[in-house]
Scaffold this active site. Structure first.
Site, PDB file in Angstrom:
ATOM      1  N   THR A  12     -59.722  81.355 -59.190  1.00  0.00           N
ATOM      2  CA  THR A  12     -60.860  81.718 -60.225  1.00  0.00           C
ATOM      3  C   THR A  12     -62.075  81.609 -59.850  1.00  0.00           C
ATOM      4  O   THR A  12     -63.096  82.388 -60.203  1.00  0.00           O
ATOM      5  CB  THR A  12     -60.640  80.822 -61.463  1.00  0.00           C
ATOM      6  OG1 THR A  12     -59.305  81.291 -61.957  1.00  0.00           O
ATOM      7  CG2 THR A  12     -61.518  81.293 -62.674  1.00  0.00           C
ATOM      8  N   SER A  54     -54.108  82.100 -57.106  1.00  0.00           N
ATOM      9  CA  SER A  54     -53.142  81.223 -56.618  1.00  0.00           C
ATOM     10  C   SER A  54     -51.745  81.276 -57.166  1.00  0.00           C
ATOM     11  O   SER A  54     -50.799  80.565 -56.637  1.00  0.00           O
ATOM     12  CB  SER A  54     -53.706  79.721 -56.830  1.00  0.00           C
ATOM     13  OG  SER A  54     -53.677  79.449 -58.373  1.00  0.00           O
ATOM     14  N   THR A  85     -56.494  77.247 -59.489  1.00  0.00           N
ATOM     15  CA  THR A  85     -56.360  76.037 -60.048  1.00  0.00           C
ATOM     16  C   THR A  85     -54.625  76.175 -60.422  1.00  0.00           C
ATOM     17  O   THR A  85     -53.814  75.064 -60.548  1.00  0.00           O
ATOM     18  CB  THR A  85     -56.743  75.895 -61.518  1.00  0.00           C
ATOM     19  OG1 THR A  85     -56.616  76.937 -62.319  1.00  0.00           O
ATOM     20  CG2 THR A  85     -58.223  75.358 -61.167  1.00  0.00           C
ATOM     21  N   ASP A  86     -54.074  77.381 -60.718  1.00  0.00           N
ATOM     22  CA  ASP A  86     -52.610  77.344 -61.026  1.00  0.00           C
ATOM     23  C   ASP A  86     -51.431  76.687 -60.046  1.00  0.00           C
ATOM     24  O   ASP A  86     -50.669  76.075 -60.605  1.00  0.00           O
ATOM     25  CB  ASP A  86     -52.326  79.006 -61.133  1.00  0.00           C
ATOM     26  CG  ASP A  86     -53.033  79.585 -62.578  1.00  0.00           C
ATOM     27  OD1 ASP A  86     -53.731  78.662 -63.374  1.00  0.00           O
ATOM     28  OD2 ASP A  86     -52.950  80.706 -62.730  1.00  0.00           O
TER      29      ASP A  86
END
Length: 338
Positions: A12, A54, A85-86
């Site tokens: 992101t 990710s 972040t995932d």
């Protein structure tokens, strides 16, 4: 002034709106250009290793990042990795094992909002990460929302909020407050960790099974038919596994006799599991499963992949899983260790 390498992998933080939604488009240089304050912190070299959401991250990507970091550590005082972040907690955990015992800070960060957005959390996270990378405490860390988290204890627990990550069953390494890193006093006291060398080997054939009431025991036949070498089972409560109606015990025993490594842990993120307390834990423990203790799911999965990359001998895998390498686990006194 210290020298830090900035590695961009996507996520992101580097995304912009495209036809099909947010997509990574920004380079490491683009990200740094949005944060001119970084020039006052350290000298920075930028490298674009990959540019992916990710969610698309694979174990092969962990190894690629690990190799880049390993090759570069001698040339820099610290390293910052921009990541989505995932799956950030999976990557941070995998790097913790693959990189071995590091003597410099390796920081993984990202953001919930793109670097191009007006009210993004990205600038603070990146600045905090570079301050941490210039610090004196070595290790693999996730830096997010002012928290410095042991990489192998990190987990994403919120999908939208800026405080997306938490340290599970372990204190923060420190906090970044008003432009200064404040380390937690005594956080590394009596660590009991085992030093280990760089090893980016892995076996991706690890299956994560979260039990629900009514889980069909035949699921284990399907897992075996797909060629998996290890299973992480998230049981109930302390790690309980059903042994009456739709008992899973015999199937687990069958797979272990065939040489498969099986970990049993809890579905609860906090406080860890203990298979010795209830009958539903002891029944499966006596078959020889590996206890998950208080490790995060992310750490358990990546550690088992890493262990299976070194040996397929179930006893060897069990020894690796019961060794505390990077403070990823709190072991009872009677746990087997290398």
């Amino acid at each position: 002034m210290k020298k830090v390498l900035f590695i961009n992998t996507g996520g992101t933080i580097s995304s912009s709106y495209q036809e099909n939604g947010l997509t990574p488009t920004q380079s490491a240089e683009n990200i740094l250009a949005e944060i001119p304050e970084l020039k006052e912190i350290c000298d920075i070299d930028a490298h674009n290793l990959m540019s992916i959401d990710s969610t698309n991250t694979q174990p092969e990507d962990w190894a690629s990042i690990a190799r880049m970091v390993h090759r570069s550590l001698n040339q820099y005082d610290g390293i910052v990795i921009a990541h989505g972040t995932d799956t950030m907690a999976y990557t941070a955990s995998a790097l913790s094992f693959m990189l071995g015992t590091v003597d410099k800070p390796v920081v993984v960060t990202g953001s919930q909002v793109s670097i191009l957005a007006e009210h993004s959390d990205s600038k603070k996270n990146v600045i905090d990460s570079f301050l941490t990378a210039c610090g004196e405490v070595a290790g693999v860390f996730v830096v997010f929302n002012g928290k410095i988290i042991n990489g192998s204890r990190s987990s994403k627990i919120r999908t939208r909020s800026y405080n997306a990550f938490e340290s599970i069953n372990y204190p923060y390494i420190g906090l970044v407050e008003n432009g200064k890193v404040v380390y937690t006093e005594g956080v590394f006291a009596d660590r009991g960790t085992v030093r280990h060398p760089y090893n980016d080997g892995y076996a991706s054939e690890v299956f994560l099974l979260r039990l629900i009431p009514g889980t069909n025991p035949a699921i284990f036949d399907a897992i075996r038919s797909l060629g998996y070498k290890g299973i992480v089972i998230e049981g109930f409560g302390m790690g309980g596994v059903p042994f009456k109606e739709r008992s899973l015990i015999s199937k687990i025993e069958e797979l272990m006799k065939d040489g498969m490594s099986i970990v049993v842990t809890t579905q609860c993120p906090y406080e860890g599991g203990d298979l010795t307390i209830y009958e539903v834990g002891q029944k499966v423990l006596e078959k020889g499963v590996i206890p998950g203790y208080d490790m995060t799911t992310e750490a358990l999965v990546t550690k088992m992949m890493w262990a299976l990359g070194q040996t397929t001998d179930p006893a060897g895998v069990a020894r690796i899983m019961a060794t505390n390498y990077v403070d990823e686990v709190s072991l009872p006194a009677d746990a087997t260790s290398l």
